[in-house]
Design an enzyme around this catalytic site. Structure first.
Site, PDB file in Angstrom:
ATOM      1  N   THR A 191       0.844  -1.202   0.000  1.00 52.64           N
ATOM      2  CA  THR A 191       0.000   0.000   0.000  1.00 52.64           C
ATOM      3  C   THR A 191       0.874   1.245   0.000  1.00 52.64           C
ATOM      4  O   THR A 191       1.871   1.294   0.712  1.00 52.64           O
ATOM      5  CB  THR A 191      -0.869   0.009   1.277  1.00 52.64           C
ATOM      6  OG1 THR A 191      -1.802  -1.053   1.158  1.00 52.64           O
ATOM      7  CG2 THR A 191      -1.612   1.321   1.468  1.00 52.64           C
ATOM      8  N   ARG A 219     -14.561  -6.812   1.643  1.00 56.57           N
ATOM      9  CA  ARG A 219     -13.679  -6.468   2.773  1.00 56.57           C
ATOM     10  C   ARG A 219     -12.999  -5.106   2.524  1.00 56.57           C
ATOM     11  O   ARG A 219     -12.481  -4.847   1.452  1.00 56.57           O
ATOM     12  CB  ARG A 219     -12.633  -7.572   2.944  1.00 56.57           C
ATOM     13  CG  ARG A 219     -11.634  -7.323   4.083  1.00 56.57           C
ATOM     14  CD  ARG A 219     -10.373  -6.667   3.587  1.00 56.57           C
ATOM     15  NE  ARG A 219      -9.379  -6.496   4.636  1.00 56.57           N
ATOM     16  CZ  ARG A 219      -8.286  -5.752   4.520  1.00 56.57           C
ATOM     17  NH1 ARG A 219      -8.045  -5.113   3.400  1.00 56.57           N
ATOM     18  NH2 ARG A 219      -7.427  -5.646   5.501  1.00 56.57           N
ATOM     19  N   GLY A 221     -10.106  -2.510   4.327  1.00 57.61           N
ATOM     20  CA  GLY A 221      -9.076  -2.421   5.363  1.00 57.61           C
ATOM     21  C   GLY A 221      -8.940  -1.012   5.912  1.00 57.61           C
ATOM     22  O   GLY A 221      -9.869  -0.195   5.842  1.00 57.61           O
ATOM     23  N   ASP A 222      -7.790  -0.730   6.447  1.00 62.95           N
ATOM     24  CA  ASP A 222      -7.541   0.567   7.088  1.00 62.95           C
ATOM     25  C   ASP A 222      -7.285   1.715   6.104  1.00 62.95           C
ATOM     26  O   ASP A 222      -7.511   2.882   6.425  1.00 62.95           O
ATOM     27  CB  ASP A 222      -6.298   0.458   7.988  1.00 62.95           C
ATOM     28  CG  ASP A 222      -5.055   0.084   7.169  1.00 62.95           C
ATOM     29  OD1 ASP A 222      -5.159  -0.857   6.336  1.00 62.95           O
ATOM     30  OD2 ASP A 222      -4.004   0.716   7.342  1.00 62.95           O
ATOM     31  N   THR A 242       0.718   0.895   6.619  1.00 61.24           N
ATOM     32  CA  THR A 242       0.577  -0.238   5.701  1.00 61.24           C
ATOM     33  C   THR A 242       0.663  -1.499   6.553  1.00 61.24           C
ATOM     34  O   THR A 242       1.167  -1.473   7.674  1.00 61.24           O
ATOM     35  CB  THR A 242       1.629  -0.210   4.572  1.00 61.24           C
ATOM     36  OG1 THR A 242       1.455  -1.360   3.735  1.00 61.24           O
ATOM     37  CG2 THR A 242       3.047  -0.187   5.087  1.00 61.24           C
ATOM     38  N   GLY A 243       0.126  -2.582   6.023  1.00 55.66           N
ATOM     39  CA  GLY A 243       0.133  -3.830   6.791  1.00 55.66           C
ATOM     40  C   GLY A 243      -1.281  -4.331   7.028  1.00 55.66           C
ATOM     41  O   GLY A 243      -2.212  -3.937   6.317  1.00 55.66           O
ATOM     42  N   GLY A 245      -4.611  -4.369   7.865  1.00 60.34           N
ATOM     43  CA  GLY A 245      -5.492  -3.240   8.138  1.00 60.34           C
ATOM     44  C   GLY A 245      -6.383  -3.420   9.351  1.00 60.34           C
ATOM     45  O   GLY A 245      -6.685  -2.445  10.055  1.00 60.34           O
TER      46      GLY A 245
HETATM   47  N1  ASP Z   1      -3.337  -1.984   4.803  1.00 60.12           N
HETATM   48  C1  ASP Z   1      -3.871  -2.619   3.631  1.00 60.12           C
HETATM   49  C2  ASP Z   1      -5.166  -3.294   3.979  1.00 60.12           C
HETATM   50  O1  ASP Z   1      -5.281  -3.853   5.044  1.00 60.12           O
HETATM   51  C3  ASP Z   1      -2.975  -3.632   3.028  1.00 60.12           C
HETATM   52  C4  ASP Z   1      -1.582  -3.211   2.721  1.00 60.12           C
HETATM   53  O2  ASP Z   1      -0.995  -2.408   3.424  1.00 60.12           O
HETATM   54  O3  ASP Z   1      -1.050  -3.703   1.732  1.00 60.12           O
HETATM   55  O4  ASP Z   1      -6.048  -3.302   3.158  1.00 60.12           O
END
Ligand code: ASP
Length: 331
Positions: A191, A219, A221-222, A242-243, A245
């Site tokens: 991300t 779904r 995410g964050d 990122t990570g 979410g």
């Molecule tokens: N944070 C993003 C999510 O959870 C994923 C990502 O960081 O690649 O959708």
């Protein structure tokens, strides 16, 4: 009146000599006008982003150096990765959900506290720019799915197929043994979160993603959630994530980091504290990745993540540098 604006309007002749040096420490760069009577102050622009997306910070930094506002530069940077077909978790070429649909999420936040977001967008590549349009052209903050897309087409965005031959190939391979494992490890998240400071010292940001690979349909995410994937308070600074979410959302991570900076932590300390809260909340379980970046009003930047392997880019003084983030788990 803010101090910076006050100083812009003050004539040198009205200032005692003892005050002048503090002016020059306040502004990173200062210049006198031709008659030497007034002072205009410009900050050195800064652009940071998650991961080694060097073209994103280069493009955003170049725009800032030419006088672009922080939000426009953040969107320019996000677009670099949205258009990058090799980035499999942002924009066109992003990994689809487990039914084969690419759905994009993004948000932006400006220095005046305004924000916009879009979620579950299936046919528009530049979703950070679309989120900005939600902010500027509607009375709302977030639009989803078909409504977001229809609004985008009205605003002149092109309808596109976001699957690419290689993302179809990867999806077909995944379908052969489709294990539903909604965990983000160190390899499968890219991300883009961008934070920019412009010449006026204003901070804004953007965050854009296709989300978890092969996620459940619907779904979110964050990344498009203001306060989780991105938060800006122009008096204090900004943060992006990122990570995994879900864990960022449960702790409202980016908002938390800005509040920690408000209470005196450096960007680095604030990112560390936010990561440690997630680890603590999970009772030490940390078999997933979270990474934060942050910038404060003084132009200091920082980052922290759970697992090694995350890095971020910083454009400052015309230099574009990759920095390996410190991590909770050291090896
Ligand atoms: N944070 C993003 C999510 O959870 C994923 C990502 O960081 O690649 O959708």
């Amino acid at each position: 009146m803010k101090r910076r604006h006050f100083l812009k309007r003050v004539s040198i002749s009205s200032l005692g000599m003892s005050i002048v040096p503090s002016l020059f420490t306040f502004a990173e760069t200062s210049e006198t006008t031709k008659n030497n009577m007034t002072i205009s102050q410009k900050k050195k622009p800064i652009a940071i982003c998650t991961w080694a997306f060097k073209n994103a910070t280069a493009m955003a930094g170049e725009a800032l150096s030419k006088g672009a506002k922080a939000l426009d530069a953040a969107v320019i940077g996000a677009e670099v990765e949205e258009n990058n077909l090799k980035n499999t978790t942002v924009g066109k070429g992003g990994t689809p959900d487990r039914e084969g649909n690419v759905t994009l999420d993004a948000c932006v936040m400006d220095s005046n506290g305004d924000c916009g977001a879009v979620v579950c967008v299936e046919h528009i590549t530049n979703v950070a720019a679309l989120a900005k349009k939600v902010m500027t052209e509607t009375p709302h903050v977030m639009l989803s799915g078909k409504g977001a897309e229809e609004f985008g087409y009205q605003q002149g965005f092109k309808k596109e197929e976001l699957l690419t031959p290689s993302s179809i190939e990867a999806f077909e391979a995944w379908k052969k043994s489709p294990e539903y494992k909604p965990i983000i490890n160190i390899e499968n998240h890219d991300t883009i979160g961008m934070l920019c400071m412009d010449e006026d010292g204003d901070i804004a940001g953007a965050c854009s993603t296709s989300g978890l690979s092969y996620k459940m349909k619907g779904r979110i995410g964050d990344s498009p959630i203001i306060g989780s994937g991105l938060f800006i308070d122009n008096e204090i600074g900004g943060a992006a994530a990122t990570g995994l979410g879900e864990e960022v959302m449960k702790t409202v991570g980016s908002f938390l980091i800005v509040e920690l900076m408000r209470n005196g932590m450096s960007p680095q300390q604030a990112c560390k504290e936010a990561v440690e809260r997630i680890v603590k909340k999970n009772k030490g379980y940390k078999d997933f990745q979270i990474a934060y970046i942050a910038m404060n009003k003084a132009g200091e930047v920082g980052s922290y993540c759970i697992h090694k392997g995350f890095s971020y880019m910083t454009y400052k003084d015309g230099e574009n540098t990759e920095t390996a983030s410190q991590s909770y788990i050291k090896d």
